[in-house]
Design a protein around this motif. Structure first.
Motif, PDB file in Angstrom:
ATOM      1  N   ILE A 615      10.479   0.484  -8.927  1.00  0.00           N
ATOM      2  CA  ILE A 615       9.918  -0.758  -8.393  1.00  0.00           C
ATOM      3  C   ILE A 615       8.983  -0.456  -7.223  1.00  0.00           C
ATOM      4  O   ILE A 615       7.892  -1.029  -7.092  1.00  0.00           O
ATOM      5  CB  ILE A 615      11.059  -1.700  -7.960  1.00  0.00           C
ATOM      6  CG1 ILE A 615      11.833  -2.164  -9.204  1.00  0.00           C
ATOM      7  CG2 ILE A 615      10.516  -2.895  -7.191  1.00  0.00           C
ATOM      8  CD1 ILE A 615      13.111  -2.908  -8.883  1.00  0.00           C
ATOM      9  N   PHE A 616       9.372   0.499  -6.361  1.00  0.00           N
ATOM     10  CA  PHE A 616       8.541   0.880  -5.226  1.00  0.00           C
ATOM     11  C   PHE A 616       7.190   1.424  -5.701  1.00  0.00           C
ATOM     12  O   PHE A 616       6.131   1.085  -5.167  1.00  0.00           O
ATOM     13  CB  PHE A 616       9.280   1.923  -4.382  1.00  0.00           C
ATOM     14  CG  PHE A 616       8.554   2.310  -3.134  1.00  0.00           C
ATOM     15  CD1 PHE A 616       8.621   1.522  -1.981  1.00  0.00           C
ATOM     16  CD2 PHE A 616       7.783   3.471  -3.084  1.00  0.00           C
ATOM     17  CE1 PHE A 616       7.941   1.874  -0.841  1.00  0.00           C
ATOM     18  CE2 PHE A 616       7.098   3.830  -1.948  1.00  0.00           C
ATOM     19  CZ  PHE A 616       7.182   3.027  -0.815  1.00  0.00           C
ATOM     20  N   GLY A 617       7.239   2.223  -6.726  1.00  0.00           N
ATOM     21  CA  GLY A 617       5.999   2.788  -7.268  1.00  0.00           C
ATOM     22  C   GLY A 617       5.120   1.729  -7.886  1.00  0.00           C
ATOM     23  O   GLY A 617       3.888   1.735  -7.706  1.00  0.00           O
ATOM     24  N   MET A 618       5.719   0.774  -8.654  1.00  0.00           N
ATOM     25  CA  MET A 618       4.927  -0.273  -9.282  1.00  0.00           C
ATOM     26  C   MET A 618       4.294  -1.182  -8.243  1.00  0.00           C
ATOM     27  O   MET A 618       3.117  -1.574  -8.364  1.00  0.00           O
ATOM     28  CB  MET A 618       5.826  -1.102 -10.213  1.00  0.00           C
ATOM     29  CG  MET A 618       6.166  -0.403 -11.514  1.00  0.00           C
ATOM     30  SD  MET A 618       4.694  -0.055 -12.517  1.00  0.00           S
ATOM     31  CE  MET A 618       4.076  -1.693 -12.815  1.00  0.00           C
ATOM     32  N   VAL A 619       5.045  -1.523  -7.183  1.00  0.00           N
ATOM     33  CA  VAL A 619       4.490  -2.362  -6.122  1.00  0.00           C
ATOM     34  C   VAL A 619       3.311  -1.665  -5.454  1.00  0.00           C
ATOM     35  O   VAL A 619       2.260  -2.263  -5.205  1.00  0.00           O
ATOM     36  CB  VAL A 619       5.588  -2.706  -5.079  1.00  0.00           C
ATOM     37  CG1 VAL A 619       4.966  -3.352  -3.832  1.00  0.00           C
ATOM     38  CG2 VAL A 619       6.624  -3.635  -5.684  1.00  0.00           C
ATOM     39  N   PHE A 626      -4.998  -4.586  -6.741  1.00  0.00           N
ATOM     40  CA  PHE A 626      -5.428  -5.972  -6.503  1.00  0.00           C
ATOM     41  C   PHE A 626      -5.795  -6.267  -5.050  1.00  0.00           C
ATOM     42  O   PHE A 626      -6.384  -7.306  -4.761  1.00  0.00           O
ATOM     43  CB  PHE A 626      -4.333  -6.946  -6.952  1.00  0.00           C
ATOM     44  CG  PHE A 626      -4.112  -6.936  -8.427  1.00  0.00           C
ATOM     45  CD1 PHE A 626      -5.054  -7.475  -9.303  1.00  0.00           C
ATOM     46  CD2 PHE A 626      -2.974  -6.354  -8.967  1.00  0.00           C
ATOM     47  CE1 PHE A 626      -4.844  -7.448 -10.674  1.00  0.00           C
ATOM     48  CE2 PHE A 626      -2.771  -6.322 -10.335  1.00  0.00           C
ATOM     49  CZ  PHE A 626      -3.711  -6.870 -11.197  1.00  0.00           C
ATOM     50  N   ILE A 627      -5.432  -5.400  -4.106  1.00  0.00           N
ATOM     51  CA  ILE A 627      -5.719  -5.698  -2.709  1.00  0.00           C
ATOM     52  C   ILE A 627      -6.622  -4.633  -2.078  1.00  0.00           C
ATOM     53  O   ILE A 627      -7.749  -4.927  -1.654  1.00  0.00           O
ATOM     54  CB  ILE A 627      -4.406  -5.834  -1.897  1.00  0.00           C
ATOM     55  CG1 ILE A 627      -3.555  -6.983  -2.464  1.00  0.00           C
ATOM     56  CG2 ILE A 627      -4.698  -6.062  -0.423  1.00  0.00           C
ATOM     57  CD1 ILE A 627      -2.200  -7.145  -1.803  1.00  0.00           C
ATOM     58  N   ILE A 628      -6.155  -3.393  -2.069  1.00  0.00           N
ATOM     59  CA  ILE A 628      -6.892  -2.331  -1.364  1.00  0.00           C
ATOM     60  C   ILE A 628      -8.247  -2.079  -2.025  1.00  0.00           C
ATOM     61  O   ILE A 628      -9.279  -1.982  -1.353  1.00  0.00           O
ATOM     62  CB  ILE A 628      -6.058  -1.038  -1.304  1.00  0.00           C
ATOM     63  CG1 ILE A 628      -4.776  -1.294  -0.503  1.00  0.00           C
ATOM     64  CG2 ILE A 628      -6.865   0.098  -0.684  1.00  0.00           C
ATOM     65  CD1 ILE A 628      -3.832  -0.092  -0.476  1.00  0.00           C
TER      66      ILE A 628
END
Length: 632
Positions: A615-619, A626-628
């Protein structure tokens, strides 16, 4: 015709395969007869092809298969049968058949006789491929094949380390020349987009090529091909392997030195005559190297005491004269001397084998003498061939050697002088060989004297045939009536030919050459027959004699300047470079291992930790996408 060509090409290969896999069980006699029959069949096929081409003058290409293509270059597995290739095939297979016949008796006591005949058959197969190939790549296959077979045959008696060393020396020195040949092939493929002889010749005489000719690149290609020829045909500085090749059985010496492997360089340059005619600077190099090789080898031959070594240096010297003719653009003359040399040199080598056979392995002429009475056939056949190689009228060598010297006189006087001196030396050391071997009293042991006898018919019959050819072979190219020049004319259609007529100058040159030969014979007669001198032991020679006995220290020079530096570099690499690399590799391996010890601790079998990492990797991935990335 297709059947004839297939039989010519593949009968020796079939003989090789049968003797390799079944020769031991067939027995010595059958394996010998089988190997000889294979070459006789090829010889008969060569005669059929010769009759066809001689009758209509046409050449033809036999296309066996498409091989491969790279870019614009298409390579065919095909064979060219024209005046040059068929002429070469005649004496390769004809003399090869006589040597095979000779070997049935000569090698009968050897337990590996079947293996010997399989190697001989393979050698002839590759020589046929070299001669008949329609492009440079097929020629190169045969070129490498005869190099391999020479290694196998020279080192045939492999239990003797000296023979192994001689085989390795021949193989390695030929590889040096072969690398040059290969580079030349690459250059020609790049320039002409073809390796077919016909396509290269056509391209060189096209208007487009003549307008855009890159002479330096073409000269480089010609020079690289010449380096290849130096390796195979034993020209300086790649000549030292050939005398050492005497370590092999005598039939091998005759096969390699008379009509096959050592003539490959002359054949290749003659085949590529249109290239060398475009590069006169390279032709000058060929002529100079040939002349120097001729006189250097002849001078070394003056003091040799091993009967086969004398003939070996004689071969190198005669090859030098052939290269002299090639360098002067007299390709027909070089081919003429190749043919006559094949006759008398094969006879001389096989004759020396007959002497060695009678003396149970003795090769030192200081331990011979008086053999002409007990070995009359061997003596007279060798005498005829000696007269031929010495250039005595009317034997074959007189006509071919005289053509070379005459060409040199009209083109380059210094080279004519060198060639003439080499020819005088030839007459001297060849009659020195004859006088020490066949005249005066026998100097061997009592046991040898008791068993002296003429060799069996299987040995003497080839000698008689070859001596006859050595006597009359010059008739194929008499001045003013040269059948050979007329036959080869289509190969040199781009050159203007002048009918060679004899005038005062030519007769004078003939007289000078003959007087020179007689002078050499007279000196040998005075020293070794009249005064009955015997060469001193090698340890007692001094001055120039010592230099010649040690072959100008060429091997020592090569050892000091090439071999030892390579050994030093390799030892340095072994001692320091390899140790450094080993430590670096071990260090990297250790670091990887240490990291793996730490890394494997996260593999603890806890599914919750794995899900958290996922989950940490997917986030992190979604935040970047989508942001950076949008911010950037």
């Amino acid at each position: 015709m297709n059947t004839t060509i297939l039989l010519l090409l593949f009968t020796p290969l079939v003989g090789f395969l049968i003797n390799t896999f079944f020769g031991k069980s067939l027995g010595k006699t059958i394996s010998g007869v089988l190997g000889t029959t294979a070459i006789v069949v090829s010889f008969l096929c060569a005669i059929c092809l010769f009759s066809q081409i001689n009758a209509n003058g046409n050449s033809f290409t036999f296309h066996l298969a498409d091989w491969f293509s790279i870019g614009n270059i298409k390579i065919n597995f095909s064979f060219l049968f024209d005046q040059l290739s068929v002429l070469w095939l005649l004496f390769v297979t004809g003399i090869g058949a006589l040597i095979h016949l000779y070997s049935i008796s000569y090698m009968h006591e050897d337990d590996n006789m079947h293996k010997f005949f399989s190697y001989l058959n393979l050698f002839v197969f590759f020589m046929i491929a070299l001669v008949a190939g329609s492009n440079l790549l097929i020629m190169f296959i045969g070129w490498e094949g005869v190099g391999l077979c020479s290694y196998l045959l020279i080192g045939f008696w492999y239990k003797n380390q000296d023979y192994n060393d001689a085989a390795k020396k021949a193989f390695i020195m030929n590889r040096i020349g072969d690398l040059g040949f290969l580079i030349g092939i690459f250059i020609l493929g790049y320039v002409f987009n073809s390796l077919e002889f016909s396509e290269i010749a056509k391209g060189m005489h096209s208007e487009v090529f003549l307008k855009t000719i890159d002479l330096p690149l073409l000269s480089l290609a010609a020079f690289c091909l010449f380096i290849g020829a130096c390796g195979k045909s034993a020209q300086l500085p790649l000549a030292t392997w050939l005398p050492d090749a005497m370590a092999g059985p005598t039939p091998v010496s005759a096969l390699i030195h008379a009509a096959t492997m050592v003539t490959a360089g002359i054949f290749m340059i003659t085949r590529m005559n249109f290239l060398f005619d475009f590069t006169p600077d390279i032709q000058n190099v060929i002529a100079i190297v040939g002349a120097i090789t001729a006189i250097v080898a002849a001078s070394i031959g003056l003091v040799q005491n091993d009967i086969k070594k004398v003939l070996a240096y004689s071969t190198v010297s005669q090859l030098g004269l052939m290269f002299l003719a090639l360098g002067l653009g007299a390709y027909e003359v070089a081919v003429f001397h190749v043919i006559t040399h094949a006759f008398f040199k094969a006879c001389l080598f096989l004759g020396s084998g007959s002497v060695i056979h009678a003396l149970h392995g003795e090769q030192d002429m200081r331990n011979m003498g008086g053999l002409r009475k007990v070995m009359p056939i061997t003596f007279w056949t060798m005498m005829i061939s000696t007269l031929a190689i010495s250039g005595i009228f009317p034997f074959s060598g007189f006509w071919s050697k005289d053509e070379i010297l005459m060409t040199a006189f009209h083109s380059n006087i210094p080279l004519w002088i060198i060639g003439s001196i080499a020819s005088i030396m030839t007459a001297f050391y060849m009659f020195r060989l004859m006088y020490l071997t066949f005249f005066n009293d026998f100097r061997g042991t009592e046991e040898q004297k008791h068993h002296l006898h003429e060799s069996p018919a299987l040995i003497t019959i080839p000698l008689v045939i070859l001596a006859t050819l050595a006597a009359i072979g010059g008739a194929i190219s008499l001045p003013g009536h040269s059948w050979l020049n007329h036959y080869l004319a289509p190969l040199f259609a781009h050159k203007s030919h002048e009918t060679h007529t004899l005038g005062t100058t030519e007769y004078t040159l003939m007289a000078v050459a003959t007087l020179g030969a007689l002078l050499g014979i007279a000196i040998a007669y005075s020293k070794y027959l009249k005064k009955k001198e015997i060469p001193v032991a090698d340890s007692e020679v001094q001055g120039l004699h010592k230099v010649l006995s040690n072959k100008y220290y060429l091997d020592e020079i090569y050892m000091a300047t090439i071999v030892k530096p390579i050994y030093l570099i390799s030892n340095f690499a072994k001692k320091y470079v390899e140790k450094f690399i080993s430590k670096a590799v071990i260090g990297l391996g250790g670091a990887t291992y240490a990291l793996s010890i730490k890394g494997k601790k996260i593999q603890n079998g806890n599914i919750g930790v794995y899900l958290f990492a996922f989950i940490f990797g997917m986030v992190g991935f979604l935040v970047y996408v989508f942001i950076i990335r949008d911010v950037k």
